[in-house]
Design an enzyme around this catalytic site. Sequence first.
Site, PDB file in Angstrom:
ATOM      1  CG  ASP A 246      -0.209   0.001   2.535  1.00 59.58           C
ATOM      2  OD1 ASP A 246       0.276   1.066   2.945  1.00 59.58           O
ATOM      3  OD2 ASP A 246      -0.123  -1.063   3.166  1.00 59.58           O
ATOM      4  CB  SER A 247       1.068   4.207   0.680  1.00 64.14           C
ATOM      5  OG  SER A 247       1.444   5.559   0.628  1.00 64.14           O
ATOM      6  CB  ALA A 248       5.813   4.462   0.020  1.00 62.66           C
TER       7      ALA A 248
END
Length: 930
Positions: A246-248
Amino acid sequence: MPVTTVSAAVHITPVAVKTFFKHYKIKGLKLTRGDAGEAATDDIFFDEGFNIVRAFIELGTNNTIESLQAFTNTHVPAPPWAAVVPITIPIPTCNAAADVLIDWFGPDDLKYVVGGHKWWQVRGLDGVDAEWITEREFLEDLDVEKTSEKKTPEKQLRWEEEMVSKMEHLETVMLYVHGDSHRYQMIRYARKSHGRLFAVNYRKAPQYPWPCPLHDVIAAYLYLTRPPPNAPHKAVPPEKIVIAGDSAGAGLCVALLTVLRDLGMAQPAGAVLISPWVDLTHSFPSVMSNAGSDIIPPYGFIHKPSETWPIQTQMSHTVTATETNPPPIPGHADEVKPSPKRDRVLDAVPQEPLPQDEVPSQASMMMLADIIESSDWVDDVNTEIGRASGIQVEPRMMTETSSGRTRFTEDYEPKPPKVLMENPDDVPLELQSQIQIYATNEQLTHPLVSPLLQASLGNFCPLYILAGDGECLVDEIVYLAHKAAHPASYPLRQGALSGSERQQDNAKRFTTPTNVHLQVFDGMPHVLTVFGYTESARYAYRSIAQFVEHVTQNTTYLGNFPFPELYKEIGLEESVHDSDSEVVKIKRSKSGRGSKPGPPWFRKKSKDESSMNEKGNEDPTTSAATGPTLLSRHRVGFAGGADAGIEEEDREEGTSSAPQKKSGVIMLRERVDIHGHVRPMEPPEEMPNLRIPPSQIGLIKEAPVRRWLLGQTMWDERFRRRSKKVLEKRKKLEEKAEKIIRHATGQGLVVNTGEGDAWAFGEQAGEGAPDGQDNVRPMAQPQGGRKSSRSVLTTTGIIDENKRYGPLDLDDENPPPSAIAKRRDTPEALALLRKCVYHTAPVTHNTVPKRKTMEVIKAMFDPSDHPVKPPPQSASEQQVQANLIPMHGLRVWDFLVGYMVRNKAKRRAKQVAAAVGNGVSGVFNGGEST
């Protein structure tokens, strides 16, 4: 006050109370107006959770980055129903991963783009922290005595080995690369996919900037597929692995797939990308337009000044009006390595600072760049340059060295990036210092930093991509999905292609569409799975599990049918055609989830996976006859279809581990409403974020920079006194580091340069020391060569033969300024230095000195040191042990999520019972309501 459970509670409680009253006030107004429109915030639980998470992230920006890292990387005990086994990915596997990256970069990129090949291999821990996670109930019926092949009469299994051995029968493995997620999410993934999850705690920026995180993620993948001899698990076939993040962390997953694809290594069965962050230049409109509907702070991730970050304590001073002509042209970062074209530009324009009233406008700079780009010799364009910029340029000719490099190569340094202004008549802004935590300004457009700027995202394993339509990154996520499915329709801008031979090669080499399932969730913010109690997130968890099981359990026909949603259950079996037109029978698993899982649409649903929606009606995405198949779809890219965009081709041999794709759907494009119901996504031609020209993607633009600058200016003023103290503290820490090295040398520290000489660091500096090391004197090489297995002076430390480099081996390296590997002005950098000098030294050290008695006594009173053991390393790498407070803030959030899930499940059960009582037939399966 630092980020702690107490400070978080103090900061968040007023927000929760305010949200409660505001929520019902807005709800009353909607009822008064007769507004029947639905929004995600109509649910009090989501409204509270959204504002709590946003308030916590805001708290993090008001504190130092070290404080936030320590809080989010605190070890939280697992709940009793989960089996969590901590392990360490050993240094030899990390070295193998480093060799993979070195192979991918090549010598030039390592020197000019990365800053060397050593610094990112320096780490404080003796490996990478990771965890095996699964549901404890999956292990209860397994006899370790029968299943373990590693247990011998001479050596009993340790607890960790025993638990990992119990997980061996779970074939499906999810390699999870978390951004800022919590353990409860990973436990839920393991439970719903009926498998095991391997979570890697990779090193974090800014202390360990790019490519340190990518290095650790590659090491985790190699640890699964090529475990070392002493690993407690067997090798996991790539076709049984799904990488997720998730995300980075999701952006790292795309970078990992890129490295595997480019080097011809086996890819995993699939990848789940939750709100992937793939454009660090913030060049898409949603970064600005969705600021009010996302949990991301309004000014970005800025922090209270500390010894670690930011590099310049008054960061607002680093954004100034430009003082020079190109290079680079506005919107672009400068080239990170020398090139003939770049040298021609340096020869063509004056490089000394100009008076502000003589600096050309952005439009003039663009014209000047176009002239130079189209010209071969400087003296042919002097007239044109003068006409475009109003500056007289003396005719000069380039001189090349015998190696073909120009005279600018040895002392080359990229110039500050210029910002693309909205008004072309303005003088562009210039970024004088690093503003992104993850990478330097010049690295932001690198394809392994911003994966959206890959020349091609084709030839990947199947991707399941999720985003919230209220998040700041939604535009780049949608663009990423379409670029992967249609590589030829979304080319990379020429400027990014021309500077990289690999990028040019990849654009021609990887043209096969990637199978992509894209879902955008109404009203959801960044990383929607954090809000696991919402209908949207519950649907997402089920769909992720469905995807994971499909790509790992059905490899025989995955190449033709990459999406589980394309199937329907008919009776006890279904007939599909494989690539050879033979009929394959898919049989239902009779023993339920306790046995080896079959295709996901045949599994019995758990109690919280009801097919009833909140109104008590049957979920249109499920039925008793067909199972959880998504019926309403917008399928883009059928072979030969009018909306394919590109013709479908067979995968190139050796470019992917996925089966060859002969026919079928390239891409599924959907939107999911707040009740978890699916509808088709609008056609691509109606989506503005897909009509952005390639020339505008990956540029540093004015609006995001202005917004960041506004916030940073407020922070600089607020923490002005703190900034001065930080500078004073850094100076004292540098002096302390020099003293550590001086004392270690006095106790016998000898470091080998790798060039046949050994050097002692200390007060007695001699002639012939390496450049930049005035406090270094040569010493004779010990007889018998370098001692690499034990210390000659003490028994408290060792020289690890597998540890290649330490902080004293980086004289010829140029890491990013935030990297603690070469820094001496932060407590974390000193802890790393002590670890590598006194405790676990790299192979470049010939000796491990013993600490002086006075140093040991001082260490007893230093929280960043230890008198006997290695000092605790940076919280960006090593988990922090919980303090005396029994309930950590992350555990509190887990409890709240669990409470909300149970509460909503009870409400659903009452609605279903009421519906059945009113004569609406429910859906049952084996006596259990689904």
